[in-house]
Enzyme design. Structure first.
Site, PDB file in Angstrom:
ATOM      1  N   ASP A 162     -29.642  -0.531  12.161  1.00 54.18           N
ATOM      2  CA  ASP A 162     -29.860  -0.897  13.558  1.00 54.18           C
ATOM      3  C   ASP A 162     -28.845  -0.199  14.473  1.00 54.18           C
ATOM      4  O   ASP A 162     -28.902  -0.357  15.697  1.00 54.18           O
ATOM      5  CB  ASP A 162     -29.861  -2.419  13.746  1.00 54.18           C
ATOM      6  CG  ASP A 162     -28.540  -3.060  13.372  1.00 54.18           C
ATOM      7  OD1 ASP A 162     -27.630  -2.350  12.889  1.00 54.18           O
ATOM      8  OD2 ASP A 162     -28.405  -4.292  13.569  1.00 54.18           O
ATOM      9  N   LYS A 190     -31.476  -4.788   4.553  1.00 58.79           N
ATOM     10  CA  LYS A 190     -30.069  -5.158   4.713  1.00 58.79           C
ATOM     11  C   LYS A 190     -29.965  -6.269   5.757  1.00 58.79           C
ATOM     12  O   LYS A 190     -30.693  -6.258   6.753  1.00 58.79           O
ATOM     13  CB  LYS A 190     -29.228  -3.947   5.150  1.00 58.79           C
ATOM     14  CG  LYS A 190     -27.756  -4.300   5.359  1.00 58.79           C
ATOM     15  CD  LYS A 190     -26.891  -3.067   5.520  1.00 58.79           C
ATOM     16  CE  LYS A 190     -26.951  -2.456   6.889  1.00 58.79           C
ATOM     17  NZ  LYS A 190     -26.504  -3.354   7.974  1.00 58.79           N
ATOM     18  N   GLU A 208     -27.083  -8.838   7.831  1.00 51.35           N
ATOM     19  CA  GLU A 208     -25.680  -9.109   8.165  1.00 51.35           C
ATOM     20  C   GLU A 208     -25.342 -10.580   7.924  1.00 51.35           C
ATOM     21  O   GLU A 208     -26.149 -11.461   8.219  1.00 51.35           O
ATOM     22  CB  GLU A 208     -25.407  -8.757   9.638  1.00 51.35           C
ATOM     23  CG  GLU A 208     -25.408  -7.266   9.890  1.00 51.35           C
ATOM     24  CD  GLU A 208     -24.936  -6.889  11.291  1.00 51.35           C
ATOM     25  OE1 GLU A 208     -24.425  -7.764  12.034  1.00 51.35           O
ATOM     26  OE2 GLU A 208     -25.077  -5.706  11.648  1.00 51.35           O
ATOM     27  N   GLU A 257     -17.724  -3.543   6.273  1.00 53.47           N
ATOM     28  CA  GLU A 257     -17.507  -2.731   7.482  1.00 53.47           C
ATOM     29  C   GLU A 257     -16.166  -3.067   8.122  1.00 53.47           C
ATOM     30  O   GLU A 257     -15.894  -4.225   8.468  1.00 53.47           O
ATOM     31  CB  GLU A 257     -18.670  -2.933   8.480  1.00 53.47           C
ATOM     32  CG  GLU A 257     -18.490  -2.101   9.743  1.00 53.47           C
ATOM     33  CD  GLU A 257     -19.766  -1.876  10.548  1.00 53.47           C
ATOM     34  OE1 GLU A 257     -20.859  -2.269  10.105  1.00 53.47           O
ATOM     35  OE2 GLU A 257     -19.635  -1.289  11.647  1.00 53.47           O
TER      36      GLU A 257
END
Ligand code: KIV
Length: 281
Positions: free
Chosen positions: A37, A106, A108, A175
């Protein structure tokens, strides 16, 4: 991917959002291609990932799917696509898999996503986790900062990773976390970690394609190594193109078509039309 982790083999991941770049990545041997994204930041000009919709991911995913023959293709679940209940999330993930051709999705979030990950995995959807800096939470985080910098925050990240692994994810993106914490996590889970701004100890590395190619705007994070400056290359190319048009040197005769002699005669065109401007200069 688990076997690669055990063998200490470093796999490579990059993002892609369109056919030509996905094709270049796939032919270059990139192992995992993510339609992230980050599309919102580097392609759609939104400034962050929050506005990105499932339909937007799908359009780009389909283009990438047409290009990728070899790499594992993963698609991001955008903000809002998994927040309104597990059934909605499964429906949206299935669209990415069935319509878009993703082989995995994926998602988050850490421990709070455990039930959802279990449900998705139960429905035969492969899930990649994503913890640390989760850009979809920008309105709560307030800024893009390194995560897991205190002992408490680091412990929570490790718990998140373990919980995601237990729930069934096949890999976890870390991340922007300190490399020491990324190492601890990498050593405490059996699934591969995929680092972005998380140091050398992750099993796999990922970068946003436009950032590493110098095709994005604004200050780059310190973990982005500039492998090319395509912005400069493109600016140079379009500037020279504009100059050539303005000074009458493009297109040349070799870059255009002439009328066959018979038709020229019938139309009383005795001499092929020349580039008047070029002749004058
Ligand atoms: O959206 C994205 O590109 C990502 C990567 C940075 C992992 O989530």
């Amino acid at each position: 991917m688990r076997a690669s982790k055990l063998r200490g083999e470093r796999l490579v991941c990059l993002t892609a959002y369109d056919y030509p770049s996905a094709r270049i990545l796939d032919e270059a041997g990139i192992d995992i291609i993510l339609v992230g994204d980050s599309l919102g930041n580097v392609v759609l000009g939104y400034g962050n990932t929050v506005p990105v919709t499932l339909d937007e991911i799908l359009i780009h995913l389909k283009a990438v799917r047409r290009a990728v023959q070899r790499a594992l293709l993963v698609a991001d679940m955008p903000y809002g696509s998994f927040h309104t209940g597990a059934d909605d999330a499964v429906r949206n993930a299935l669209r990415l898999v069935k319509e878009g051709g993703a082989e995995a999705i994926k998602l988050e979030g850490g421990r709070k996503r455990v039930d959802l990950v279990k449900r998705l995995v139960d429905e035969e959807i492969s899930v990649m986790g994503h913890i640390g800096l989760t850009p979809q939470s920008i309105n709560q985080l307030g800024a893009y900062r390194v995560q897991g910098k205190t002992a408490k925050a680091a412990r929570e990240l490790i718990e998140d990773a373990k919980a995601l692994e237990d729930a069934g994810v096949f890999a976890i993106v870390l991340e922007v976390v300190p490399r020491e914490i990324a190492r601890l996590i990498t050593e405490s889970v059996g699934v591969p970690t995929i680092g972005i701004g998380a140091g050398i100890h992750c099993d796999i590395q990922v970068l946003v394609l436009h950032d590493m190619l110098g095709l994005s705007f604004g200050k780059q994070a310190r973990f982005v190594r500039p492998y090319a400056n395509l912005r400069e290359v493109m600016t140079d190319a379009v500037t020279r193109y504009a100059d050539d048009i303005r000074n009458g040197t493009y297109p040349s005769e070799a870059e255009s078509y002439s009328l066959p002699a018979e038709a020229a005669e019938e139309l009383h065109i005795t001499k092929p039309e020349k580039n008047i401007k070029a002749e004058k200069s």
